[in-house]
Design an enzyme around this catalytic site. Sequence first.
Site, PDB file in Angstrom:
ATOM      1  N   CYS A 116       0.668  -1.214  -0.051  1.00 50.36           N
ATOM      2  CA  CYS A 116      -0.009   0.166  -0.001  1.00 50.36           C
ATOM      3  C   CYS A 116       1.021   1.221   0.072  1.00 50.36           C
ATOM      4  O   CYS A 116       2.094   1.273   0.404  1.00 50.36           O
ATOM      5  CB  CYS A 116      -0.778   0.006   1.302  1.00 50.36           C
ATOM      6  SG  CYS A 116      -1.836  -1.335   1.409  1.00 50.36           S
TER       7      CYS A 116
ATOM      8  N   LYS B 260       9.276 -14.043 -14.553  1.00 48.57           N
ATOM      9  CA  LYS B 260       8.755 -12.976 -15.334  1.00 48.57           C
ATOM     10  C   LYS B 260       7.589 -13.280 -16.179  1.00 48.57           C
ATOM     11  O   LYS B 260       6.628 -12.410 -16.360  1.00 48.57           O
ATOM     12  CB  LYS B 260       9.975 -12.448 -16.226  1.00 48.57           C
ATOM     13  CG  LYS B 260      11.207 -11.820 -15.824  1.00 48.57           C
ATOM     14  CD  LYS B 260      10.858 -10.379 -15.297  1.00 48.57           C
ATOM     15  CE  LYS B 260      10.414 -10.059 -13.716  1.00 48.57           C
ATOM     16  NZ  LYS B 260      11.280 -10.575 -12.997  1.00 48.57           N
TER      17      LYS B 260
ATOM     18  N   ASN C 187      -0.373   1.363   6.483  1.00 41.60           N
ATOM     19  CA  ASN C 187       0.175   0.388   5.802  1.00 41.60           C
ATOM     20  C   ASN C 187       0.667  -0.709   6.640  1.00 41.60           C
ATOM     21  O   ASN C 187       1.009  -0.327   7.860  1.00 41.60           O
ATOM     22  CB  ASN C 187       1.346   0.685   5.193  1.00 41.60           C
ATOM     23  CG  ASN C 187       0.914   1.563   3.761  1.00 41.60           C
ATOM     24  OD1 ASN C 187      -0.128   1.764   3.436  1.00 41.60           O
ATOM     25  ND2 ASN C 187       2.007   2.148   3.243  1.00 41.60           N
TER      26      ASN C 187
END
Length: 606
Positions: free
Chosen positions: A2, A487, A100
């Site tokens: 966040c 990836k 957060n």
Amino acid sequence: MCGIVGVTGREDTVEILLHGLEKLEYRGYDSAGIYVSDEQGADYLIKEKGKIADLRAEIGPEVHGLAGIGHTRWATHGIPNKDNAHPHFSADKRFYLVHNGVIGNFKQLREEYLQDVDFKSETDTEVVVQLIGYLAKKDHLNAKAAFKKAISLLDDSSSYAFVLMDREEPGKIFVAKKKSPLLIGIGEGFNVVCSDAMAMLNVTHDFIELEDGDVVEITASKIKIEDENGKSVERNQFHVDEDASASDKGAYEFYMLKEIDEQPAVMHKLQAEYFDEAGNVQIDEKLLAEITAADRLYIVAAGTSYHAGLVGKELFEKITRIPTEVHVASEFAYNPPLLAPKPFFIFLTQSGETADSREVLKQVNKWGYPSLTITNVPNSTLSREASHTLLLYAGPEIAVASTKAYTAQIAVEAILTKALAEYQELETAASFDVKSELTKVANAMQTAVDQKHQVEKLAADYLATTRNAFYIGRAIDYDVAIEAALKLKEVSYVQTEGFASGELKHGTIALIEEGTPVIAIITNKATAAHTRSNVQEVIARGANVITIVAGELAQPGDQIVLEDVHPLLTPLVSIVPAQLLAYYTSKNRGYDVDKPRNLAKSVTVE
């Protein structure tokens, strides 16, 4: 994960908050919101599920303030929706909070203190702001006292970066931090708060580092910091030279492609930072002495950084002759191995805020062992708390999928091994001319990125509709295969695995069927023929094979041929086409390449 922003003392508070949140979009989020107020008592709370653009659309011209807070949420407690978005507020709508982190005992606090409260969300954060409101009313406390008392009731497992506003004290912002990163930005006639300096570089370049347990009261003209014991303290300030425009996409559609293309420049930047004009490597001798004194190195990391550590193991063992282990941070933290008598710890982290790695570093510091953090972010938590730091100098990396930070980590590991070999007067020092080799690497990378249209076609032909894929390789190519698979899976959602190609016949080959994409990485001379044999095995079972091959090992029919570099530095080049394959597969499928679903750039909770 966040993102947090806050500002007090600016008439353009709303735009500063929105701009800051936009700069934090790279962290991953599913909803956003702001709260602003002015000195006359007018205030506004706007929250929205989705993107910052959706939040902007909900903010009318009447919304204004001289102070405010904002947040991008990555869902933990409760689904992504407007009610669960931050800021959250107390029952009397006096207090507004963004957060957060994770509150470990939120259920117990709710049951003990807040049974009569009508909760508006499913979040642990709302429990805290309701608790602040409850304590302020019950015990007749001002905002700061209620804030501190609420924090004192949180259990040790809780992590937080809190930013609180009180309608009864407009213009003030209250801040507290434990485990989650949070910075105070210093302005002229105003002050700001942010979870990442990048969010506020358009208004200030000067920041204050907070430490765990700090509670801060901020106005436009003053910053008052108390430590966990309530004692007034001053914290270190630092200046960020980074240009705010460095994080702009420019003409690129997505940051990921921009960052792939920047990798050759990063190699040149590292040469400039770590070598003098005579070509001598510049590393602190105290660091070199402490590593030399170790009988075993422990590389600790997560995700892509862990994969960079696997390549680092090859470098440290072959160049410095020091036995090296690589560990997943989240596993090491709660299941540490039997340590050697004289260990040295190396932490790899792009952000310098990775929660699992920090948990390990806290233990390492408690044990009294020396450590090094290799990170892209100066003054980050792991940088401050480790014995030593080496920087990546990769510039802002915005896309969630790491590319240039991965190659920078490997390059810095290579530079460090060169310095160690020279310090120890090993014979490998002379034969491993890293400065010259990084020039070759940069050139080879540039050639690879210049072939992107060829890779784009391969992605369209081989990966456009597949549900799964495999990367294979041996030795150092296997290390790259694992990262290449990550990836592809994280940005295109193709279920992809990286395997040691010699293990195919021990089970994996059962998954190969007609049309299965298999990408083989072949840069290791000693194992090239064996991997070629494995390629034939999967072709015989219907696989569609792409080969990524070093120039000296190339054969007719190889689709991607790389320029030759030092055998230990081939991962810096072979990963580039794999990054491009992931990028184009995601783009071709219509996904947001920079913000894969369910993922966050900086993982600041365990």
